[in-house]
Design an enzyme around this catalytic site. Structure first.
Site: not given
Length: 273
Positions: A46, A57
């Site tokens: 990724e 995040d």
């Protein structure tokens, strides 16, 4: 016809999909880190696009985005790193991990033209609801890009619908919070993974918080593999100065490779075992 990513993920083994942020600590280092991940045994990578407001995040990946943006990285430059990786021997699939806004700003036609030109294999957009993703999923199919769907413990009412459209693999979010390393997982995540496995025709991978070899061994008793992000970004952060230094970079890549390899199960551990 299956895409490159779908063919690779059809192999009967536990899967390891690591996450790195493009441009952290710089573009040249990103290429080397990707090659180190391949050597470590990654199934696919990724490649995160740095973003100024990464809602999903935690602080570790937020700092990586900040470092990358300070280096001038963006979605176009990130995609252009992939052919450089290929020229240097990378053969495993690259999944672009991006928030939706950079794709919108670029424009769908321009985005897919660049994705094809730069051999992007997959796309994962964490802030795009499944119900609003139909048009983009269709475009992915037209351009040979595998669209990766995400499910979370809160997806129960929509689970069958999401799973029925899944391609490549299903990314199962292990918690309701943001990314980041943790010591343990709520026992309910294993029940959730069992539920997803019963519905899914594609491999089921779990991410968000997978940060030790023990986590991998525990989780893959129920699922088909793991996505590891923050634990590896912490290693990039620790090695940042060495990764920027041409004289110290090779040793830093080896350290990073050893860290990544700790998440890879032996080849004889197959899906379903």
């Amino acid at each position: 016809m299956k895409t490159h990513l779908q063919n690779l993920l059809s192999q009967n083994k536990k899967l390891f999909v690591p996450f790195i942020t493009a441009g952290d600590p710089n573009g040249e280092a990103t290429v080397g880190l990707a090659l180190a991940l391949q050597k470590a045994g990654a199934s696919a990578i990724e490649l995160g696009i740095p973003y100024s407001d990464p809602l999903a995040d935690g602080p570790v990946i937020q700092r990586a985005s900040q470092r990358s943006l300070a280096e001038g990285m963006n979605i176009v430059k990130a995609m252009e790193l992939v052919p450089v990786m290929r020229e240097n021997g990378l053969t495993i699939p690259i999944i672009l991990f991006t928030y939706y806004n950079p794709v919108l700003q670029l424009g769908k036609e321009s985005f897919f033209a660049l994705a094809e030109k730069n051999t992007i294999d997959g796309l994962l957009i964490p802030d795009l609801p499944f119900e609003e993703s139909g048009d983009l999923r269709d475009s992915c199919r037209q351009h040979g890009v595998t669209f990766i769907s995400m499910v979370a413990p809160t997806s129960s009412g929509r689970l069958k619908k999401i799973v029925s459209s899944a391609e490549g693999f299903l990314y199962c979010v292990s918690s309701l919070g943001v990314t980041g390393s943790r010591k343990s997982f709520d026992k309910r995540i294993f029940d959730f993974l069992e539920e997803v496995k019963q519905e899914a025709d594609v491999p089921v991978l779990v991410g968000f918080g997978v940060s030790t070899r023990q986590h991998v061994e525990e989780l893959t008793k129920t699922c088909d593999g793991v996505v590891v992000g923050s634990a590896l970004i912490e290693e990039v952060e620790r090695l940042s100065q060495k990764l920027k230094d041409p004289d110290a970079r090779i040793a830093a890549f080896e350290e990073f490779q050893n860290k990544a390899a700790s998440f890879v199960l032996p080849a004889e551990v197959e899906i379903g075992s």
